[in-house]
Design a protein around this motif. Sequence first.
Motif, PDB file in Angstrom:
ATOM      1  N   GLY A  87       5.127  -4.048   4.565  1.00 34.16           N
ATOM      2  CA  GLY A  87       5.576  -5.136   4.463  1.00 34.16           C
ATOM      3  C   GLY A  87       4.884  -6.475   5.295  1.00 34.16           C
ATOM      4  N   LYS A  88       3.783  -5.965   5.864  1.00 31.19           N
ATOM      5  CA  LYS A  88       3.105  -7.236   6.851  1.00 31.19           C
ATOM      6  C   LYS A  88       1.713  -7.315   6.134  1.00 31.19           C
ATOM      7  CE  LYS A  88       4.643  -6.242  11.398  1.00 31.19           C
ATOM      8  NZ  LYS A  88       4.723  -4.803  11.518  1.00 31.19           N
ATOM      9  N   TYR A  89       1.171  -8.652   6.220  1.00 26.86           N
ATOM     10  CA  TYR A  89       0.029  -8.809   5.908  1.00 26.86           C
ATOM     11  C   TYR A  89      -1.118  -8.786   6.855  1.00 26.86           C
ATOM     12  CZ  TYR A  89       1.744 -12.144   1.927  1.00 26.86           C
ATOM     13  OH  TYR A  89       2.078 -12.690   0.851  1.00 26.86           O
ATOM     14  N   CYS A  90      -2.363  -8.415   6.487  1.00 23.16           N
ATOM     15  CA  CYS A  90      -3.349  -8.386   7.560  1.00 23.16           C
ATOM     16  C   CYS A  90      -3.530  -9.625   8.499  1.00 23.16           C
ATOM     17  CB  CYS A  90      -4.655  -8.018   6.903  1.00 23.16           C
ATOM     18  SG  CYS A  90      -6.044  -8.065   7.867  1.00 23.16           S
ATOM     19  N   ASN A  91      -3.807  -9.226   9.691  1.00 20.91           N
ATOM     20  CA  ASN A  91      -3.505 -10.730  10.536  1.00 20.91           C
ATOM     21  C   ASN A  91      -4.741 -11.672  10.434  1.00 20.91           C
ATOM     22  OD1 ASN A  91      -5.188  -9.101  12.117  1.00 20.91           O
ATOM     23  ND2 ASN A  91      -3.663  -8.535  13.656  1.00 20.91           N
ATOM     24  N   ARG A 127       1.503  10.419   2.226  1.00 27.64           N
ATOM     25  CA  ARG A 127       2.412  11.648   2.064  1.00 27.64           C
ATOM     26  C   ARG A 127       2.849  12.074   3.396  1.00 27.64           C
ATOM     27  NH1 ARG A 127      -0.676  14.871  -2.089  1.00 27.64           N
ATOM     28  NH2 ARG A 127      -0.379  13.640  -4.000  1.00 27.64           N
ATOM     29  N   SER A 128       1.834  11.942   4.349  1.00 25.79           N
ATOM     30  CA  SER A 128       2.065  12.402   5.814  1.00 25.79           C
ATOM     31  C   SER A 128       2.839  11.403   6.473  1.00 25.79           C
ATOM     32  CB  SER A 128       0.883  12.964   6.471  1.00 25.79           C
ATOM     33  OG  SER A 128       0.052  13.693   5.658  1.00 25.79           O
ATOM     34  N   PHE A 129       2.427  10.110   6.419  1.00 27.47           N
ATOM     35  CA  PHE A 129       3.031   9.068   7.225  1.00 27.47           C
ATOM     36  C   PHE A 129       2.830   7.907   6.597  1.00 27.47           C
ATOM     37  CE2 PHE A 129      -0.831  10.145   9.165  1.00 27.47           C
ATOM     38  CZ  PHE A 129      -1.425   8.773   9.410  1.00 27.47           C
ATOM     39  N   ALA A 130       3.604   6.613   6.973  1.00 34.70           N
ATOM     40  CA  ALA A 130       3.370   5.304   6.306  1.00 34.70           C
ATOM     41  C   ALA A 130       2.005   4.717   6.905  1.00 34.70           C
ATOM     42  CB  ALA A 130       4.469   4.542   6.694  1.00 34.70           C
ATOM     43  N   LEU A 131       1.293   4.133   6.019  1.00 27.31           N
ATOM     44  CA  LEU A 131      -0.073   3.622   6.437  1.00 27.31           C
ATOM     45  C   LEU A 131      -0.030   2.074   6.970  1.00 27.31           C
ATOM     46  CD1 LEU A 131      -2.215   4.995   3.451  1.00 27.31           C
ATOM     47  CD2 LEU A 131      -1.751   5.925   5.716  1.00 27.31           C
ATOM     48  N   ILE A 141       0.882  -1.494   0.034  1.00 33.74           N
ATOM     49  CA  ILE A 141       0.133  -0.055  -0.091  1.00 33.74           C
ATOM     50  C   ILE A 141       0.807   1.151  -0.039  1.00 33.74           C
ATOM     51  CG2 ILE A 141      -1.673   1.450   1.673  1.00 33.74           C
ATOM     52  CD1 ILE A 141      -2.869  -0.599   0.042  1.00 33.74           C
ATOM     53  N   ASN A 142       2.148   1.270   0.714  1.00 31.15           N
ATOM     54  CA  ASN A 142       2.751   2.589   0.851  1.00 31.15           C
ATOM     55  C   ASN A 142       3.622   2.669  -0.385  1.00 31.15           C
ATOM     56  OD1 ASN A 142       2.373   3.418   3.480  1.00 31.15           O
ATOM     57  ND2 ASN A 142       2.855   1.553   4.146  1.00 31.15           N
TER      58      ASN A 142
END
Lengths: 252, 432
Positions: free
Chosen positions: B377-381, B350-354, B323-324
């Motif tokens: 870098g992480k999957y949804c849990n 743009r403001s911060f990593a989601l 996403i980022n």
Amino acid sequence: MPNWKLINKTFLYDGTFDGFLTIVFDCYSNKTLPQKIFSEAEYTFNFLDHTTYIETDFEKSKRVFNGIEKSISYTTLYNTYYAFLSDEPEKEIFILKYLCNGFDIGPKINNMLTVSYVFKVMNMKKRCFGECHRLKGLLRFQEIGNNLYYASIHPDNNIIEPLGHHFISRLPNQNFIIHDKIRDLCLLYNGNEYRIIDSTNIKIPTISYEEQKYQELWKLFFKTIAIKERKNARCQMQYMPKKYWQDLIEEP
Amino acid sequence: MDTLQKLQILADSAKYDASCSSSGSTRANKNNGIGNGNKAGICHSWGADGRCISLLKILFSNCCIYDCKYCINRCTNSVKRATFTPQEVADLTINFYKRNYIEGLFLSSAVVKSPDYTMELLVKTVSILRNEYKFNGYIHCKTIPGCSKELIDKLGNLVDRLSINIELPSSTSLKLLAPQKEKDGILDPMTYVSNGIKQNKLEKSKFKPSFVPAGQTTQLIVGATPESDLKILKLSEGLYGKLKLKRVYYSAYISVNNDKNLPTLEAPPLLRENRLYQADWLLRYYGFKADELLDETHQNFNHILDPKCDWALRNLDKFPIEINTADYFTLLRIPGIGVISAKKIIKARRSFALDFEALKGLGVVLKRAKYFITCKGKYCNQVYKFNQNFIETNLIYQERNSLPRPNFQQLSIFDSLQPTKEDKIKCLTGSL
Ligand code: SF4
């Protein structure tokens, strides 16, 4: 909210947009934020509140109005205007924080959707804008005199003014009255200029034969145009919630 | 016959045409006239079938000399016939408009006497509206197949949008079901209008009237003839690409006549129609190609999954998407992420990593998307495995739960799956 002092005060004002912008002016000049803001008419007295009434000052409100566009952005002004029409009880505080922070950091503010009050303001704007857009379609005029038209509405938000603007640019030669029956407000337009007035008792004359004829034609068209093989009442209800039906001519 | 009776007959005959939107007009109120266009389009009511009512949609006449097999007004049917006068239609439009019942007029007609004769009546009607009443609201006219080019020019200079319905997606079908209409009789005027629009844009000046400013559209009937979804979608792709059409409408076939060449359908194929609309969005706004969505081994859309989910499952090697870092068009390829969500993501990151919480905070719906993305870098849990079987099972399970109960009159449960409410909204707002 960087370096703004939270003060233990409740501000009261006359409930108008100008009144609210006056508060914004005062807060910005003193770098203070009140605990609560209420329109005087909606406020119920409470011993714990330290209330101050802020007198509407058109000079101040004009400066804020222009200032928002100049130092933040047109979009922010637009958001502020529509959010203020909301029926949300604490709208003033959210918009105030949004603006004050906006004056500090500039147009970036509109991107900060993860900040709760920015998100709130955006949502209020979206709801008001959405309702206004919906009523641009759902409002129904009835001819009640020679080239004089009347429409009643029951909106959730106070959107009579932007709604009026839409019809003024669309039907500039038509005299009309839009009546907000929830807030007892009337927008009057005489083909030249408009005014919004309080209207507790407006009397609507019985409609003419000609008007009846067009209402019949419209009802017939409405019934005929639906394809019965595709009946879908759920979809119809979803786009046209029941609360709007009372002001329609057709019977969904 | 009075106007009320005519309206009943001629609105009834026009109702099967799917195009009703009034979007894309920027016509201003000029000469102190009545009305203006609205860029976003305004719906004025919703009929019992849940379709938006925006225009006074009527036929000028249903007295037809042709005999198209699928049409209720074919000359060999015995139905009540009526014909308006130009003045009647103009007065009806103006009076409905002043009361805010409508955005404008959508006028089409059966072929009365001859194509040119009919076209002249349409031109007359529209010119009363534009010139006598100074009407600046929206006007959409259907041209009559086989009419002269001069009349197309005249009409094109007065209206906002023109359409010619192709109706049947291949010339074989056309020959079979609409023997008097020829493919060329439809495609020629379309090409002519498309060139006219291009020319007019080049020569744009204050003194020249604009020619079909809101563009042209067409309609295809789905389910009356054997063409596959792939064939239909390829046709649409060509119409958007070569002829620059604004919209292709799909209309689920409804049996109104019995004919040996027509199928007998219990119910109109609404789900198929909906899938085509979804795929159509993917072509127009999401950068998909028809060949990506369907191919020779896979010629029709999946009944349970929407076209994007279906595509994503067949192309799992392109996922998961981060996403980022993904660009706009890559974001749009994630099932469940639409234009609005993609724009929000780009703005907010743009403001911060989601992370997943932040996505929820933005109002991005993760129901489908969560299987196809990573955040930092992480999957949804809730996603235990990233493989086709797991994702497909879950997606189908979700969709099946949200679909309405099958209608017992129909034979197979899959035929009766109606588009979900969510699908409908997403289709309308463009966020698939
Ligand atoms: S020309 Fe049009 S109205 Fe006439 S039969 Fe064919 S489809 Fe119907």
